[in-house]
Design a protein around this motif. Structure first.
Motif, PDB file in Angstrom:
ATOM      1  N   UNK A  74       0.845  -0.967   0.158  1.00 26.70           N
ATOM      2  CA  UNK A  74       0.073  -0.015  -0.098  1.00 26.70           C
ATOM      3  C   UNK A  74       0.819   1.345  -0.193  1.00 26.70           C
ATOM      4  N   UNK A  75       0.208   2.293  -0.684  1.00 24.89           N
ATOM      5  CA  UNK A  75       1.037   3.614  -0.394  1.00 24.89           C
ATOM      6  C   UNK A  75       0.941   4.003   1.070  1.00 24.89           C
ATOM      7  N   UNK A  76       2.083   4.529   1.511  1.00 21.92           N
ATOM      8  CA  UNK A  76       1.932   4.959   3.004  1.00 21.92           C
ATOM      9  C   UNK A  76       2.835   6.274   3.182  1.00 21.92           C
ATOM     10  N   UNK A  77       2.864   6.749   4.465  1.00 20.16           N
ATOM     11  CA  UNK A  77       3.446   8.061   4.639  1.00 20.16           C
ATOM     12  C   UNK A  77       4.304   7.882   5.720  1.00 20.16           C
ATOM     13  N   UNK A  78       5.449   8.615   5.808  1.00 23.23           N
ATOM     14  CA  UNK A  78       6.439   8.488   6.906  1.00 23.23           C
ATOM     15  C   UNK A  78       6.698   9.967   7.485  1.00 23.23           C
TER      16      UNK A  78
END
Length: 231
Positions: A74-78
């Motif tokens: 999945x596309x994620x954030x950090x």
């Protein structure tokens, strides 16, 4: 902005027969051609780098995160946060750019303060002490990818003067020489408690506008584990 270009190679006889120099300049100019072009930004502020370092980032399509629940990428954030900072703060500027196709040396000038770098607003622990730093050394890199030369500026603790180190050569330097496009690693020392009581905790102003300066790495840790002899 994407654009298409048409190139024609004329022979002399054909050009004289079909090409009219004056007629070629009578085209109707689009309104965008009349707008002044923005000048390329030649410098960014260290404050901008730190803000971007602590801003949430959405990972690209080539860096998906594998979700253990749905068993899919999945596309994620950090996001990076600073909880505390050491007595000696090491700021490593990103001078080399990498992607899937090429690598490049970044020569953007990063404006960094020599005195009173205030990191307090970037620390998550609201009960933490004020974090105000003074510059004590700079490591410089000259050259390109894979090759180059390192020099350094350092402040003498005893006489308070700056010196320039280039291999075996050492010479006296002034503060206005320190901020250059060659700056690679910055070394800051935190002020002690006595100085906190009499020092203003304002961060120097940043440059207006500009492109994203890239990422920034910072040394973090407790005083006991992140110490440096500055004698």
């Amino acid at each position: 902005m994407a654009r298409s270009t048409l190139a024609i190679d004329w022979d002399s006889e054909t050009r004289s027969r079909y090409y009219d120099e004056q007629e070629s300049e009578t085209y109707e100019k689009h309104v965008s051609m009349l707008q002044p072009q923005k000048k390329k930004k030649t410098a960014v502020a260290l404050r901008d780098c730190i803000e971007l370092f602590t801003t949430m980032e959405t990972l690209g399509e080539h860096d998906p995160w594998y979700c253990p629940n749905c068993k899919k990428h999945q596309q994620a954030t950090k996001k990076f946060d600073l909880w505390s900072l050491p007595k000696i703060l090491v700021v490593h500027l990103k001078r080399f750019s990498y992607n899937r196709y090429w690598r490049d040396k970044l020569d953007t000038v990063v404006e960094f303060p020599v005195r009173a770098l205030n990191m307090s607003e970037f620390v998550c622990d609201l009960s933490a002490r004020p974090y105000v730093y003074d510059l004590i050394a700079v490591s410089n890199h000259y050259g390109a990818m894979g090759v180059g030369h390192y020099t350094a500026y350092a402040k003498n603790k005893l006489n308070g003067k700056w010196y320039y180190f280039d291999d075996s050569s050492v010479s006296l330097a002034s503060e206005d020489q320190i901020v250059t496009k060659a700056a690679y690693v910055l070394f800051y020392q935190r002020r002690d408690d006595e100085l906190y009581k009499t020092t203003s905790l304002s961060f120097p102003g940043s440059f207006d506008g500009g492109t994203r300066p890239g990422s920034l790495q910072q040394g973090m840790g407790d005083d006991e584990t992140c110490s440096m002899d500055t004698n």
